[in-house]
Design an enzyme around this catalytic site. Structure first.
Site, PDB file in Angstrom:
ATOM      1  N   LYS A 287     -78.978 -19.569  -6.904  1.00 24.64           N
ATOM      2  CA  LYS A 287     -77.937 -20.132  -7.752  1.00 24.64           C
ATOM      3  C   LYS A 287     -78.571 -21.047  -8.785  1.00 24.64           C
ATOM      4  CE  LYS A 287     -74.169 -20.241  -4.397  1.00 24.64           C
ATOM      5  NZ  LYS A 287     -73.221 -19.382  -5.117  1.00 24.64           N
TER       6      LYS A 287
ATOM      7  N   ARG B 235     -69.661 -12.390   2.876  1.00 14.96           N
ATOM      8  CA  ARG B 235     -69.000 -11.165   3.330  1.00 14.96           C
ATOM      9  C   ARG B 235     -69.889 -10.393   4.294  1.00 14.96           C
ATOM     10  NH1 ARG B 235     -68.534  -9.212  -2.808  1.00 14.96           N
ATOM     11  NH2 ARG B 235     -68.412 -11.473  -2.971  1.00 14.96           N
TER      12      ARG B 235
HETATM   13  N1  BES Z   1     -70.506 -19.505  -1.432  1.00 17.85           N
HETATM   14  C1  BES Z   1     -70.400 -18.730  -2.590  1.00 17.85           C
HETATM   15  C2  BES Z   1     -69.032 -18.804  -3.249  1.00 17.85           C
HETATM   16  C3  BES Z   1     -68.632 -20.129  -3.827  1.00 17.85           C
HETATM   17  C4  BES Z   1     -68.932 -20.439  -5.129  1.00 17.85           C
HETATM   18  C5  BES Z   1     -67.899 -21.017  -3.076  1.00 17.85           C
HETATM   19  C6  BES Z   1     -68.516 -21.644  -5.656  1.00 17.85           C
HETATM   20  C7  BES Z   1     -67.487 -22.212  -3.599  1.00 17.85           C
HETATM   21  C8  BES Z   1     -67.807 -22.533  -4.896  1.00 17.85           C
HETATM   22  C9  BES Z   1     -70.658 -17.259  -2.283  1.00 17.85           C
HETATM   23  O1  BES Z   1     -71.565 -17.005  -1.280  1.00 17.85           O
HETATM   24  C10 BES Z   1     -71.176 -16.629  -3.546  1.00 17.85           C
HETATM   25  O2  BES Z   1     -72.177 -17.052  -3.998  1.00 17.85           O
HETATM   26  N2  BES Z   1     -70.462 -15.642  -4.077  1.00 17.85           N
HETATM   27  C11 BES Z   1     -70.845 -15.012  -5.275  1.00 17.85           C
HETATM   28  C12 BES Z   1     -70.561 -13.545  -5.116  1.00 17.85           C
HETATM   29  C13 BES Z   1     -71.111 -12.666  -6.221  1.00 17.85           C
HETATM   30  C14 BES Z   1     -72.629 -12.715  -6.231  1.00 17.85           C
HETATM   31  C15 BES Z   1     -70.626 -11.267  -6.019  1.00 17.85           C
HETATM   32  C16 BES Z   1     -70.037 -15.600  -6.432  1.00 17.85           C
HETATM   33  O3  BES Z   1     -68.869 -15.933  -6.239  1.00 17.85           O
HETATM   34  O4  BES Z   1     -70.602 -15.774  -7.498  1.00 17.85           O
HETATM   35 ZN    ZN Z   2     -73.576 -17.008  -1.938  1.00 17.11          ZN
END
Ligand code: BES
Ligand code: ZN
Ligand code: ZN
Length: 491
Positions: A270, A344
């Protein structure tokens, strides 16, 4: 916090702060002690009383805190149910007084839309939720808490009040417990730490505990969970806790929680600043742990398993790589399209575990799953995804009764295409990229649900924590969903 019910008249209250409810534009017809200071105030501010608007008035040696309830005719509406309004109204009173008063008398408003038990419960919840503040935990210096006692002033002490207060306190104590676990930084809240907490809950509430280590999970066939876990140097656990509250009923509920104690995003790390709040990626697991604790403490007549998939999403040399393929516990092969869509992946095994090993047929998972749900719904509504329209409605209605907001997303077959794998059965990221991101996430988890079972996925990414304090609640984790899960078990 000590909460006591009293029936004293207004002019004999001895607490150093007295909280008075005022409906919007109620003016001089508000129930206040006879004193011209109030008359003056309402003459000068005839419109006073917007929801949670406050005004302090100092009279001799007592402080009066007027708090608005909004328009009387709008106090109960689908947009703003009475229960939540009353809870937060009490929260405003307590949060403002925590470091300023020693004792509080809260004069309760007359409300037609709630019974005595609901009023007691809402006030107890509001009071306890307002008391917890994660900021006090680690600062070397913080303001001293002075408030130790709250009395609730009612006209008649109906029996339901006490019952409601007791229930509200049990629920709120566990909500604060979940909030605290979630607010802990990831260097403290490791999977090991989480497991120790689960063990404490199991012992305290006499629940049956099953723990799979990473290698046990892998050997059992949970290739998906194990793949995410393999990138972390900390030990990871697939955990199940069982509560049996109704031996005659065959229905088994499962509450399943995403327990990523830190989500770095994996190899697709991230970017800053999106990583900094990712200690909260285990809020789902914390909230289901709190929910089963409450179910046991209240002795609810239901059978329940709480499944918590607990691991970090990190980047050591064994970390999952884009293109990796594993076999999930549900039998399907999974291809990794994105290392940051780890939630997921672990949930796919977790929901399969709940069904195969514990016979769960009503499954609700809680997960901070997608940033996309925040773009769509913001921070007030939790996204709801389900394979059963009636079950979904039940949950949305339950949420309305206890003041938690949910919004349903479509889950039709047209979305199935999105998560087809290139080389394996399914892919953990939707195609096309950036379209219907939250639905793609839900569709992926649905692959682990046996068709005969009812399932709801709650995407709590926008609602699991507050980045700014509210007037009734400190900054940090909210414990979202816990009240609604309990309301669902209550039926
Ligand atoms: N934990 C994150 C989602 C998240 C983002 C929760 C911001 C709370 C605040 C999750 O694991 C994630 O990173 N999801 C990605 C999925 C994508 C790569 C398909 C996302 O939401 O960007
Ligand atoms: Zn994630
Ligand atoms: Zn995540």
């Amino acid at each position: 916090m000590k909460l006591q019910l009293v029936t004293k008249p207004l002019n004999s209250l001895t607490a150093d702060t007295v909280v008075l409810p005022v409906f919007e534009e109620q003016g001089t017809s508000a129930v206040v002690p006879k004193n011209e200071a109030f008359t003056h105030f309402f003459k000068a501010n005839p419109k006073f009383g917007k929801l949670n608007e406050t005004q302090s008035l100092f009279l001799k040696d007592q402080n009066y805190l007027l708090i608005g309830l909004g328009k009387k005719e709008k106090f109960n509406s689908p947009q703003g149910p009475a229960f939540a309004k009353l809870q937060n109204w009490a929260g405003v009173a307590v949060k403002q007084s925590l470091t300023k008063s020693k004792s509080l008398s809260i004069v309760l408003p007359q409300l037609e839309s709630l019974n005595a038990e609901q009023i007691g419960q809402a006030i107890a919840l509001g009071t306890e939720i307002a008391e917890y503040d994660p900021v006090r935990q680690f600062k070397s210096e913080s303001e001293k808490l002075t408030l130790t006692a709250v009395e609730l002033v009612v006209e008649r002490a109906e029996r339901g009040f006490q019952e409601g207060i007791k229930k509200g306190q049990i629920i709120a104590t566990s909500i604060n417990y979940a909030r605290n676990l979630s607010d802990l930084p990831a260097n403290i809240m490791t999977p090991n730490y989480f497991l120790e907490e689960v063990k404490k809950v199991a012992k305290e509430c006499k629940l049956k505990l099953t723990v799979l280590t990473e290698s046990q999970a892998r050997r059992k066939g949970m290739g998906a969970f194990a793949l995410v876990a393999s990138g972390s140097d900390e030990p990871s656990y697939m955990i199940a806790l069982e509560y049996s509250g109704n031996l005659r009923d065959k229905t088994k509920w499962a509450f399943v929680g995403k327990g990523i104690t830190f989500d770095s995003g994996g190899l697709y790390a991230k970017p800053s600043p999106h990583m900094n709040e990712m200690k909260y990626d285990m809020c789902g697991a914390a909230n289901v742990l709190a929910a089963i604790k409450i179910a046991a403490k209240l002795g609810l007549r239901a059978n329940l398993v709480a499944v918590m998939a607990v691991t970090e999403n990190m980047i050591n040399g064994k970390a999952m790589k884009p293109g990796d393929i594993v076999k999930s516990y549900c039998g399907k092969t999974v291809e990794i399209g994105h290392t940051d869509a780890e939630g997921r992946v672990v949930l796919l095994d977790a929901v399969a575990f709940a069904q195969k090993d514990f016979g769960a047929s009503k499954i609700i998972d809680l997960a901070t799953l997608t940033g996309s749900v925040i773009s769509t719904l913001g921070t007030h509504f939790t996204g709801v995804f389900s394979n059963n329209a009636n079950f979904e409605k039940e949950l949305i209605n339950a949420g309305e009764r206890v003041g938690e907001k949910f919004w349903g997303f479509p889950m039709g077959e047209e979305f199935n295409e999105m998560i087809k794998g290139e080389f394996a059965d399914i892919m953990n990221v939707g195609k096309p990229d950036r379209e219907a991101g939250s639905i793609a996430g839900a569709k992926f988890i649905e692959e682990g649900i046996e068709g005969k079972n009812s399932w709801i996925h709650l995407d709590i990414a926008g609602t699991a924590w507050d980045s700014k304090p509210k007037s009734f609640r400190a900054i940090g984790a909210t414990g979202v969903g816990i009240k609604t899960l309990i309301e669902m078990l209550n039926g």
